[in-house]
Design an enzyme around this catalytic site. Structure first.
Site, mmCIF file in Angstrom:
data_model
loop_
_atom_site.group_PDB
_atom_site.id
_atom_site.type_symbol
_atom_site.label_atom_id
_atom_site.label_comp_id
_atom_site.label_asym_id
_atom_site.label_seq_id
_atom_site.Cartn_x
_atom_site.Cartn_y
_atom_site.Cartn_z
ATOM 1 N N THR A 83 0.848 -1.182 0.000
ATOM 2 C CA THR A 83 0.000 0.000 0.000
ATOM 3 C C THR A 83 0.862 1.201 0.000
ATOM 4 O O THR A 83 1.381 1.605 1.024
ATOM 5 C CB THR A 83 -0.779 0.144 1.286
ATOM 6 O OG1 THR A 83 -1.565 -0.974 1.426
ATOM 7 C CG2 THR A 83 -1.639 1.376 1.246
ATOM 8 N N GLU A 131 4.266 0.164 10.401
ATOM 9 C CA GLU A 131 3.538 0.757 11.521
ATOM 10 C C GLU A 131 3.832 0.055 12.846
ATOM 11 O O GLU A 131 3.543 -1.125 13.014
ATOM 12 C CB GLU A 131 2.033 0.733 11.237
ATOM 13 C CG GLU A 131 1.639 1.784 10.202
ATOM 14 C CD GLU A 131 0.169 1.731 9.823
ATOM 15 O OE1 GLU A 131 -0.284 2.697 9.213
ATOM 16 O OE2 GLU A 131 -0.502 0.739 10.123
ATOM 17 N N ASN A 185 -3.669 1.278 14.505
ATOM 18 C CA ASN A 185 -4.762 0.882 13.621
ATOM 19 C C ASN A 185 -6.105 0.739 14.320
ATOM 20 O O ASN A 185 -7.119 0.469 13.672
ATOM 21 C CB ASN A 185 -4.375 -0.384 12.869
ATOM 22 C CG ASN A 185 -3.324 -0.064 11.827
ATOM 23 O OD1 ASN A 185 -3.591 0.700 10.914
ATOM 24 N ND2 ASN A 185 -2.126 -0.600 11.992
ATOM 25 N N SER A 204 -7.998 4.715 8.289
ATOM 26 C CA SER A 204 -7.298 4.727 6.993
ATOM 27 C C SER A 204 -8.067 3.918 5.972
ATOM 28 O O SER A 204 -8.942 3.152 6.323
ATOM 29 C CB SER A 204 -5.892 4.174 7.138
ATOM 30 O OG SER A 204 -5.947 2.792 7.416
#
EC number: 2.3.1.35
Lengths: 389, 389
Positions: free
Chosen positions: B182, B262, B384, B389
């Protein structure tokens, strides 16, 4: 009650010093006192299957078992010939107590991969457990406690058929995978059934239950589901009713595993409707249920449908044809995505309840399928960073 | 430097009020001043591909682009016809400034799925950025900052060919998937190459770089890699050297994404050797790299090889034949699993360094493949659960 609910079964659960937790019950035995000794088994498809799986697959191949020995505290997986010998000796020890052949005893193990078991402790535990064998509710409860690892509670089920009974226990909360969860399950029944029927019903029941849960997408080396039938009720089970009852038992135990998924704060029902086939629906549901990003969002009470469709979009068109512009996503009953675009406001979705339902309609056919999963929490990471399994 | 390292390119990065972070640079433009306007693109294979992907796929189809507009702060994915119109209007606004057709401008977006962009802000941002266009190092740096989302630092690369230059920037740290991460990547070069060569080299370079990283197994709706060639060096590039240089650039940027995954605390190199084919090796490496349990173990500095082999064991024999009793696993150079059994003590493995190398030998052939991934930490879950997102 669990495994002692049906007639003709005795059980025990004892501390044998296998687990690293001092005093924890870590060895369970279940014996089938007959008159029948019908049995069936379903095992992990992992190519690194553990020694007890290798042993038990052979033991149950003829459709008959007199007893099962289950230990927590060590998986006896990736331990080579020495590990296999440990499983064989464990079975033999139980068999000699019962006056039967070793091949009439199955074994199952759960815990850390890549270490041999403390065999002396296991064998003493078998000895001890044999002395404790009882048909009581307490004995069944002890057994269901002895197979626990990171489980926070024992998982059992009891059901009544037409003139016969069924009971079961399962352990499992991590390494729960798309194809047969990481778990050990023993189900007993006093129905009169054939070995062939037992195997066929068990295969069908696991296919619609344990094969449809996914805590963390990780397939175990030790998954074992065993069905033992004593025939003690004297009642011949109708095949269809029996399969249905067994499916209910497996579904209840599978649902309990998801409810106790490591560190989880939500149980998530992912249902895909409007697919061209059940297989297509399940493939899409598995793709969605496997998304770490979605699972994190759910942990944060965020109805993030973008993470639903971005996971759905990874399934090839050849597997599940649909038009992205026709797809709807409902989260807890609110249509947050309508025709591939934003629908109602995500602020309308309440996520405080433990159970979350995600329903995706592909509008491509009439088949549907459901996968159960958990959310992904900080506690899951803590458990699996610190615990060796 | 990034995209302004090669001759013939100008760039800018400005705050346009798209991001929810006040004052953050969130819109970048890169223009190709020629003499050539060769371009190539590789995009997500997600079926829910975003509006800018749909637009840019069409724009680059003829092998030519004059400029690229990239925004963070919103993905413009799953936004229907209105979203597509936003991408088209963004391209048209930039094109009118340059005096070219809208179809000569590509757009790329990253951020939350399922919401339209604040188009007025985007169009004002284009206007503003056009006024800031420069060939300077600072302009290239501004652009690389403007495309960041959860990235903790800008990711750029510069390389020299035989008489020509290459530079690039990428954003990406979550939703990094098995097939094309991504991310949004723009690479510029002043080499003289054909559109056909550009597309062929880019496809090859992404195949061995961005296709081989996996932060969280989640494929994005917005993945975009664009290559722009100005020909300003006047040097015709050797095809083989050019592909090699582009592969190095992509590999560097891909590696930087893993380095900024992340919440990650380790970069993990999963190499599978001794496979019958590169495809078999990569399939096994992906299965291992995708294990949440293993990634948690690594976060806890635990060289848990049981979680390596249990993941490896899920790859069907038809895909990657091997004998489980022949498999070895080395973690940071220590053979912790030897022939499917315990090898050297796991206590010999040091895991304090950020980089962890897991090498699996299947002893079935001579092919190998590597997948880079991150560990799974508490911070990944925090990011997350809280970030949309």
């Amino acid at each position: 009650m669990s495994v002692t609910y049906a007639q003709g079964f005795a059980a025990a659960g004892v501390p044998a010093g296998i687990s690293s937790i001092a005093g924890k019950k870590d060895l369970a035995v279940v014996t089938n006192q007959g008159p029948l000794d019908v049995a069936a088994g379903v095992f992990t498809s992992n190519r690194f299957c553990a020694a007890p799986v290798q042993w038990s697959r052979g033991a149950v191949a003829d459709g008959h078992l007199k007893a099962v020995v289950v230990n927590s505290g060590g998986a006896n997986a990736c331990t080579g010939q020495a590990g296999y010998d440990q499983s064989a000796r464990t079975a033999a020890a139980m068999a000699s107590k019962l006056g039967v052949d070793a091949e009439q005893v199955a074994v199952a193990s759960t815990g850390l991969i890549g270490e041999l078991l403390p065999l002396d402790n296991v064998l003493q535990g078998v000895d001890h457990a044999f002395g404790q064998l009882a048909e009581s509710e307490e004995a069944g409860s002890d057994a269901s406690h002895a197979i626990m690892t990171t489980d926070t509670n024992p998982k059992t089920v009891t059901l009544d058929g037409s003139g016969y009974h069924m009971g079961g226990m399962v352990k499992g909360s991590g390494m729960i995978a798309p194809q047969l969860a990481t778990m050990i399950c023993v189900i007993t029944t006093d129905a009169v059934i054939s070995s062939e029927q037992a195997q066929q019903s068990l295969r069908e029941a696991t296919g619609t239950s344990f094969d449809r849960i996914d805590v963390d997408g990780c397939m175990s080396t030790n998954d074992t589901v065993l069905l033992l039938a004593s025939g003690a009720s004297g009642v011949e089970a109708d095949a269809k009713e029996f399969t249905s009852l067994l499916s209910q038992a497996c579904a209840s135990l599978a649902r309990q595993i998801v409810g106790d998924g490591e560190g989880s704060s939500h149980d998530v029902n992912v249902t895909v409707e409007g697919a061209i086939s059940e297989e297509a629906a399940l493939t899409c549901a598995r793709a969605i249920a496997g998304s770490n990003l979605l699972k994190c969002a759910i942990a944060g009470n965020d109805p993030n449908w973008g993470r639903v469709v971005s996971s759905l979009g990874t399934v090839p068109e050849s597997v599940a044809p649909y038009d992205p512009n026709e797809v709807t996503v409902d989260i807890n009953g609110v249509r947050v995505c309508d025709g591939g675009k934003p629908g109602e406001s995500r602020s309308l979705v309440t996520m405080e309840e433990r159970e979350v339902t995600i329903t995706v309609n592909l509008h491509a056919g009439s088949a549907q399928g459901t996968i159960w999963t958990d959310d992904l929490t900080v506690d899951y990471v803590h458990i699996n960073s610190d615990y060796e399994s």
